[in-house]
Design an enzyme around this catalytic site. Sequence first.
Site, PDB file in Angstrom:
ATOM      1  N   GLU A   1      -8.583  -4.779  35.671  1.00  0.00           N
ATOM      2  CA  GLU A   1      -9.358  -3.573  35.418  1.00  0.00           C
ATOM      3  C   GLU A   1      -9.961  -3.512  34.017  1.00  0.00           C
ATOM      4  OE1 GLU A   1      -6.908  -0.227  36.514  1.00  0.00           O
ATOM      5  OE2 GLU A   1      -6.868  -0.782  38.609  1.00  0.00           O
TER       6      GLU A   1
ATOM      7  N   GLU B   1      -4.627  -4.082  44.331  1.00  0.00           N
ATOM      8  CA  GLU B   1      -3.839  -2.856  44.174  1.00  0.00           C
ATOM      9  C   GLU B   1      -4.373  -1.825  45.149  1.00  0.00           C
ATOM     10  OE1 GLU B   1      -3.674  -1.025  40.297  1.00  0.00           O
ATOM     11  OE2 GLU B   1      -3.338  -2.953  39.320  1.00  0.00           O
TER      12      GLU B   1
HETATM   13  O1  IFM Z   1      -0.768   2.137  37.358  1.00  0.00           O
HETATM   14  C1  IFM Z   1      -2.090   1.752  37.408  1.00  0.00           C
HETATM   15  C2  IFM Z   1      -2.224   0.273  37.178  1.00  0.00           C
HETATM   16  O2  IFM Z   1      -1.679  -0.114  35.946  1.00  0.00           O
HETATM   17  C3  IFM Z   1      -3.679  -0.133  37.173  1.00  0.00           C
HETATM   18  N1  IFM Z   1      -4.347   0.352  38.345  1.00  0.00           N
HETATM   19  C4  IFM Z   1      -4.185   1.721  38.707  1.00  0.00           C
HETATM   20  C5  IFM Z   1      -2.706   2.072  38.754  1.00  0.00           C
HETATM   21  C6  IFM Z   1      -2.523   3.539  39.167  1.00  0.00           C
HETATM   22  O3  IFM Z   1      -3.157   4.377  38.276  1.00  0.00           O
END
Ligand code: IFM
Length: 444
Positions: A163, A351
């Site tokens: 990210e 994710e």
């Molecule tokens: O916890 C975070 C993660 O570190 C990065 N992506 C989003 C998740 C939820 O906010």
Amino acid sequence: MKQFTKEFIFGTATSSYQIEGAAFEGGRTPSIWDTFSRTPGKVLNGDTGDIACDHYNRMEEDITILKQLGVDSYRFSIAWPRIFPQQGQYNEEGMAFYKKLATRLVEEGIQPAVTLYHWDLPQWAYELGGWINRDVVTWFMDFASVCFQELDEVVSMWTTHNEPWCASLLSYHQGIHAPGHTNLDEAIRAAHHILLSHGAAVHFYKEQFGGKKPIGIVLNLGPTYAMSESINDQLAANNCDGYLNRWFLDPLFKGEYPTDMMNLYSKFIHNYDFMEDGDLDLISIECDFLGVNFYSRSLVEFSGASEMLYKGGYSDLPKTGMGWDVVPETLHDLIYRLREEYTDLPIYIMENGAAYPDVLEEDGQVHDIQRTDYVEKHLHVVADLNEQGMNIAGYYVWSLLDNFEWAFGYSKRFGIVYVDFETQKRYLKDSAKRYAEVIQQRSI
Ligand code: IFM
């Protein structure tokens, strides 16, 4: 009933600062998150990652849980300040932890998917200018190359960054994440250097290191919709898309930054001379996959008061504990758009998950119906997309454990495994049991 192929990867994901704890063990020095979380007012309740889930000392127990779930892969990140506690000072003890983790996973038949950077920049690097200083690319390469050297044999896939939008715009423009700056010029420099370090690491890994394992980057992406058909709202949606998605997708896949956004930013950025000749060639180097973190979509309307000329719009759809709309069907739009405009590479959902205020019952059960439903719905969409030939190669639930949710501290529980932060005891939530069932049946 939807089927997943036997090659499809089911996993769970975590990151170093969010779960490891042991902030002062094994030769680790502070990262920007240690500093930020100690800065009054930055993290809810003054929470820090000092102990987190104490995963550093409970690795075996956590591997046992992964085994119980039956995952094909486990995604984790490496804490840079464990590997280089000071500039140029390599720490073997830090590396030994990750070598042991990856080796143990392999022994248990679980593929380690490793992220090099999930936001814990060493404090020493920050003090030398952090992501704003172009030299950070060299420091990152020192870190990346020693990780390739020491871990490549046991790692199944590499991702350079998690990210980059969060590590740059959320951190240097919005000031919500460490280091908490509020300067767009800095944020765009940071984003550029992050992307450059990605390109440099992929180039090194492929050209000089043999590139045996798949390597790529993970972006947080979401489709953007306008609240209305009005020209102003359409402009707002376009700007939001440029700010969140295109600013990263275009340089990575087209070798250029979006001109409309460069024009919009130029009100705040004096010049773009930090983008040097050849940078975009390196940034757009071919990877082996694209990682996508998907949680929700953006719904926006025009706002003349906002720098980017948009603000979030209201919807009455069901929301997660983060206030994010639950909109699994919009993953469909995102993936079709990626396929049409950007890439044919395999896509991994790196994710996906949801925070909800869980209740641990006296009998140790956690009946997290909403999270179970959220994960099931997204898995359905993934299976549909694969039936339509969209080549989604894997899906990782965020997260294995309840953990340190950045500026929200421990107030938001994303885990499929409940962590009692007083005792460090772990409890499988219903979502974990359901996920194990899906993995076992390879169908939903
Ligand atoms: O916890 C975070 C993660 O570190 C990065 N992506 C989003 C998740 C939820 O906010």
